[in-house]
Scaffold this active site. Sequence first.
Site, mmCIF file in Angstrom:
data_model
loop_
_atom_site.group_PDB
_atom_site.id
_atom_site.type_symbol
_atom_site.label_atom_id
_atom_site.label_comp_id
_atom_site.label_asym_id
_atom_site.label_seq_id
_atom_site.Cartn_x
_atom_site.Cartn_y
_atom_site.Cartn_z
ATOM 1 N N ARG A 180 -61.120 62.503 -29.801
ATOM 2 C CA ARG A 180 -60.865 61.057 -29.805
ATOM 3 C C ARG A 180 -62.173 60.300 -30.005
ATOM 4 O O ARG A 180 -62.212 59.292 -30.732
ATOM 5 C CB ARG A 180 -60.189 60.624 -28.498
ATOM 6 C CG ARG A 180 -58.776 61.160 -28.339
ATOM 7 C CD ARG A 180 -58.122 60.638 -27.072
ATOM 8 N NE ARG A 180 -57.837 59.212 -27.155
ATOM 9 C CZ ARG A 180 -57.439 58.470 -26.120
ATOM 10 N NH1 ARG A 180 -57.309 59.030 -24.924
ATOM 11 N NH2 ARG A 180 -57.200 57.190 -26.276
ATOM 12 N N CYS A 238 -63.483 55.098 -21.032
ATOM 13 C CA CYS A 238 -62.547 56.124 -21.502
ATOM 14 C C CYS A 238 -61.509 55.418 -22.346
ATOM 15 O O CYS A 238 -61.829 54.535 -23.132
ATOM 16 C CB CYS A 238 -61.941 56.865 -20.318
ATOM 17 S SG CYS A 238 -61.040 55.806 -19.150
#
Length: 283
Positions: A180, A238
């Site tokens: 990611r 995050c």
Amino acid sequence: MNAIISASELASALAGPRPPVLLDVRWQLSTAKAAGEPPFDGRAAYEAGHLPGAVFVDLDEELASAPGERGRHPLPDLEVFGAAMRRAGVSSAVPVVVYDGGLGWGAARAWWLLRWTGHPDVRVLDGGLPSWEGPLETAVPRPAAGDFVPVPAETGLLDADGAAALARSGVLLDARAGERYRGEVEPIDRVGGHIPGAVSAPTTENVGADGRFLSAGELGARFGALGVSQGSPVGVYCGSGVSAAHEVLALAVAGIRAELYVGSWSEWSSDPGRPVAVGPEPR
């Protein structure tokens, strides 16, 4: 004070003269499920068996506010959060221990919020519920109301501009999975990639195969290899400010203070005007 507590230490504390308040924050990231698979139900898991005396805390409802422009898990309304903590029996003068199903993310979110809003004695059960060898119960306790009133600290929290600046002036860690960060996949947010200047530091590498945190020395070495040094400004983000709290916790175990960008990538990437970096390098 150590930020984590072992199951054996917790058992001793519960049998001692000043037992901690226990909070159960079982939670899992809600992503697309296979056809017919129900979403994870933390409350149902709690009711099926929890540490004796533990009170369930709903991360989505009590540790975050509704998803929106500020991200998928923005800061909770402090009145809602404070009321939830008092309902669970949290008082400023009583220790608190938080646990979840073992991943550590939900517990770390509660730990960070309590610490950021002024509670002086909060720890996370290392390894979560799987590490507990004592009995469980299904009865739902009704503790006496606590007196904790959350008062946010002036430091410890980053917004989007602060995260961008810290990526240039210090070390900004991206706690998501490496793919990611690199922008190879993005299952949830508008676009893949990372904040320019951020360093990839997946949360999963904070723990061993047993789900417990690495030692303080091992964590210090890990973060040192990523450019973190004692005294240097450090921030973490995050996807939505949950797993990043786990990284802030890991840094605390290593003796390193860090700030949390709660909006994280879900807020950053929602604005097409913000820059996005892709690939394995920070820039």
